[in-house]
Structures are given as C-alpha cells and as structure tokens.
Design an enzyme around this catalytic site. Structure first.
Site, PDB file in Angstrom:
ATOM      1  N   LYS A 119       0.795  -1.130   0.032  1.00 13.59           N
ATOM      2  CA  LYS A 119       0.116   0.181  -0.030  1.00 13.59           C
ATOM      3  C   LYS A 119       0.840   1.136   0.021  1.00 13.59           C
ATOM      4  O   LYS A 119       0.655   2.216  -0.776  1.00 13.59           O
ATOM      5  CB  LYS A 119      -0.867   0.092   1.272  1.00 13.59           C
ATOM      6  CG  LYS A 119      -1.941   1.172   1.182  1.00 13.59           C
ATOM      7  CD  LYS A 119      -2.346   1.468   2.532  1.00 13.59           C
ATOM      8  CE  LYS A 119      -1.617   2.930   2.752  1.00 13.59           C
ATOM      9  NZ  LYS A 119      -2.072   3.646   3.957  1.00 13.59           N
ATOM     10  N   ASP A 137      -6.207   1.350   1.075  1.00  9.14           N
ATOM     11  CA  ASP A 137      -6.096   1.399   2.516  1.00  9.14           C
ATOM     12  C   ASP A 137      -7.368   0.957   3.167  1.00  9.14           C
ATOM     13  O   ASP A 137      -8.368   0.324   2.485  1.00  9.14           O
ATOM     14  CB  ASP A 137      -5.879   2.725   2.782  1.00  9.14           C
ATOM     15  CG  ASP A 137      -7.201   3.854   2.732  1.00  9.14           C
ATOM     16  OD1 ASP A 137      -8.243   3.460   2.178  1.00  9.14           O
ATOM     17  OD2 ASP A 137      -7.325   4.898   3.231  1.00  9.14           O
TER      18      ASP A 137
END
Ligand code: SF4
Length: 207
Positions: A119, A137
């Site tokens: 991420k 996220d």
C-alpha cells in the site's frame, strides 16, 4: 460492471470535485516518510508532526544527521512512533547507500524498504511518480466491498480485483475518491447512504 464503475466514478466526482492526497509534502522523500508515518494514523496527525520535522530537516542530508531517538522525539505524537522511527532511520540509510539518495521508483525496490508494504509503495508510486497503481487502505477496502466491486478479503487482492475492472487512467483518481468518500460519507460505522450519490449503484454489502 463497466457501466457500474463509470456511474460510481461520476457520482463520486460530484461529491469530491477536487481530490488529492491528504498528506503534506514537498519532495518524494517527504512523501515516502509521511506515507510510512500514516500507517494506522490519520493524515491530519501525520501532517501535524511533519510540519515541524520537515521545516527543521527538509532533505536526506539533514535527516541522516538525526539519531533514532531524535526521530522518535520528533514524531512521538503519532501512533506506534517507536517502530516508525526505527523504520525511517533505516530507510534513510538504505536510500543513501543503495539508491544514491533518491527514492526508488520501482515497486519491488520500494517494498524492500523497512515499513514499506504494497500500500505504501503504491501511494508513493501513484502520488510521487504518477505511476498508475491502485493503493488499498482501510477506506478503499471497505467501500469496494460494500459497493460489490469485490468479495476479496485482503487488501492486495482487492487492489488486483479493482485494477481489472477500473480503467487504468482512473486508478489513482478512484483511490483518492474512495478515501474521501470513506472519510465523509461511507464511514466505517453508520455510513450515510441517504446522502450518497452512488446509492443506487451500491450493493451495500454488510451495511
Ligand atoms: S450507498 Fe452507503 S454503503 Fe454504498 S457507498 Fe454509499 S454510503 Fe457507502
């Protein structure tokens, strides 16, 4: 699905005509550090500590002069600061030693840095280098599943699923749109479906 994706993007654009990362930064290195700091912390709390950190230590050279303890002292207002300090201390040295002081621009290199998972690497590539990626996220994960875009249960798989159904040119924008939506309307608890532009395209899975 293609039609649904288009409708969702249009609906979200009406809610959020201007989208960008909520993190404040001036350089790719600052973006990387801020993104590492943002794990399990809000952008607002990260910006609060980085405002003075980057003012005092704006570049690699100045940041390298900090001891681990000094990094801790500068970021102790945000969550898991000890671990984050350790990672930042190490990644600064790796960038200096192995990448000539430049933030790497490849996913595999970024992911070798301490504290940098897929991420974080995706955010740095997308926001810092304009590389099309789809970072997932907590907001993006939750909303993609609620809308019914994916049934996958890990962030990496959700990212893979979304990159298959969203046109590449919309990946970064969609990432930002979903984060804005998660913060403002499609919140983790009590999503405000009656105020949501995309309600009629949403499967409301688990809502
Ligand atoms: S309709 Fe509700 S669950 Fe679906 S995206 Fe909107 S706020 Fe979220």
């Amino acid at each position: 699905m293609k039609k649904k994706v288009g409708k969702v993007i249009s609906g979200l654009r009406e809610h959020y005509p201007v989208v960008k990362t909520g993190l404040d930064f001036n350089t790719k290195l600052q973006l990387l550090i801020s993104t590492v700091l943002s794990a399990q912390s809000t952008d607002k709390s990260v910006n609060k500590v980085t405002e003075s950190l980057y003012k005092k230590y704006p570049d690699l050279e100045s940041l390298l002069k900090l001891t681990r303890k000094e990094i801790e002292d500068n970021i102790r207002e945000i969550g898991i600061y000890k671990n984050k300090s350790k990672n930042i201390y190490k990644l600064l040295r790796i960038i200096d030693d192995e990448y000539n002081g430049e933030v790497p621009d490849k996913m595999k290199d970024l992911m070798k840095l301490p504290g940098v998972g897929r991420k974080t690497a995706s955010v740095v590539l997308a926001v810092g280098f304009g590389e099309p990626t789809f970072p997932v996220d907590t907001h993006v994960y939750r909303i993609c599943r609620r809308i019914g875009f994916t049934k996958s249960s890990t962030a990496d798989k959700v990212s893979d699923d979304m990159m298959k159904i969203i046109p590449k040119e919309n990946w970064i924008e969609m990432h930002h749109l979903l984060i804005s939506h998660g913060r403002n309307i499609c919140k983790a608890r009590n999503p405000e479906c009656s105020n949501c532009n995309i309600e009629k395209y949403c499967d409301k899975v688990g809502v």
